[in-house]
Design an enzyme around this catalytic site. Structure first.
Site, PDB file in Angstrom:
ATOM      1  N   GLU A  58       0.826  -1.206   0.000  1.00  0.00           N
ATOM      2  CA  GLU A  58       0.000   0.000   0.000  1.00  0.00           C
ATOM      3  C   GLU A  58       0.864   1.261   0.000  1.00  0.00           C
ATOM      4  O   GLU A  58       0.541   2.248  -0.664  1.00  0.00           O
ATOM      5  CB  GLU A  58      -0.933   0.033   1.219  1.00  0.00           C
ATOM      6  CG  GLU A  58      -1.939  -1.092   1.256  1.00  0.00           C
ATOM      7  CD  GLU A  58      -1.479  -2.300   2.076  1.00  0.00           C
ATOM      8  OE1 GLU A  58      -2.350  -2.968   2.663  1.00  0.00           O
ATOM      9  OE2 GLU A  58      -0.259  -2.561   2.145  1.00  0.00           O
ATOM     10  N   ARG A  84      -3.654 -16.014  -1.260  1.00  0.00           N
ATOM     11  CA  ARG A  84      -4.127 -15.730   0.104  1.00  0.00           C
ATOM     12  C   ARG A  84      -5.325 -14.794   0.122  1.00  0.00           C
ATOM     13  O   ARG A  84      -5.969 -14.637   1.153  1.00  0.00           O
ATOM     14  CB  ARG A  84      -3.008 -15.141   0.958  1.00  0.00           C
ATOM     15  CG  ARG A  84      -1.947 -16.175   1.313  1.00  0.00           C
ATOM     16  CD  ARG A  84      -0.916 -15.619   2.242  1.00  0.00           C
ATOM     17  NE  ARG A  84      -0.050 -14.676   1.525  1.00  0.00           N
ATOM     18  CZ  ARG A  84       0.509 -13.601   2.074  1.00  0.00           C
ATOM     19  NH1 ARG A  84       0.313 -13.320   3.335  1.00  0.00           N
ATOM     20  NH2 ARG A  84       1.293 -12.813   1.352  1.00  0.00           N
ATOM     21  N   CYS A  90      -2.091  -3.143   7.488  1.00  0.00           N
ATOM     22  CA  CYS A  90      -1.533  -3.132   8.841  1.00  0.00           C
ATOM     23  C   CYS A  90      -1.773  -1.761   9.477  1.00  0.00           C
ATOM     24  O   CYS A  90      -2.235  -0.825   8.827  1.00  0.00           O
ATOM     25  CB  CYS A  90      -0.032  -3.460   8.795  1.00  0.00           C
ATOM     26  SG  CYS A  90       0.997  -2.129   8.117  1.00  0.00           S
TER      27      CYS A  90
END
Length: 145
Positions: A58, A84, A90
């Site tokens: 990001e 995934r 985060c």
């Protein structure tokens, strides 16, 4: 505070997943991000993992978007390698994304629980660095005038 959900941008998820499948190789690049700029363009990036705390996908995407002249982002998503799927940002990324784009929408969740929420929903009651910048600019213009 109730989260307001927005439509999920599946094209954005697909773009990030494609980058994760085709560009994430080994341990150095394990996450991909895609964002839709306000003008409709899709910008993509991968993380630069390093044991010293290399930048997340990001954060790399913010720089890539700027190099392409996309300074206003509407929606962002991160996807992990090895299928995934969607991965929520985060804490550090949440704060940086909030500071750069206070109205940003973020795609989070997994499986049939994927949803789009505002970045402010991911960091309620948080300090917004952009507010400090606006206060500093106002003070500078008042003292100059």
């Amino acid at each position: 505070m109730t989260k307001q959900t927005h439509p999920v941008d599946h094209e954005l998820i697909q773009a990030a997943a494609h980058v994760a499948r085709t560009r994430c190789r080994g341990d150095n690049h394990t996450m991909a991000a895609a964002a839709r700029a306000r003008d409709g363009r899709i910008v993509t990036a991968v993380n630069a993992y390093h044991f010293t705390g290399g930048p997340c996908a990001e954060l790399v995407l913010i720089g890539v978007a700027a190099t392409q002249g996309a300074y206003e982002l509407d929606t962002i998503v991160a996807v992990g390698d090895r299928d995934r799927g969607v991965v929520s940002p985060c804490g550090r990324c949440r704060q940086v994304l909030l500071d750069y784009f206070p109205a940003l929408k973020v795609i989070i969740g997994e499986g049939d629980r994927i949803q789009t929420v505002l970045i402010t929903d991911l960091l309620p009651e948080s300090y917004v660095w952009a507010d400090h910048q606006l206060d500093t600019e106002k003070s500078a213009s008042l003292s100059a005038g």
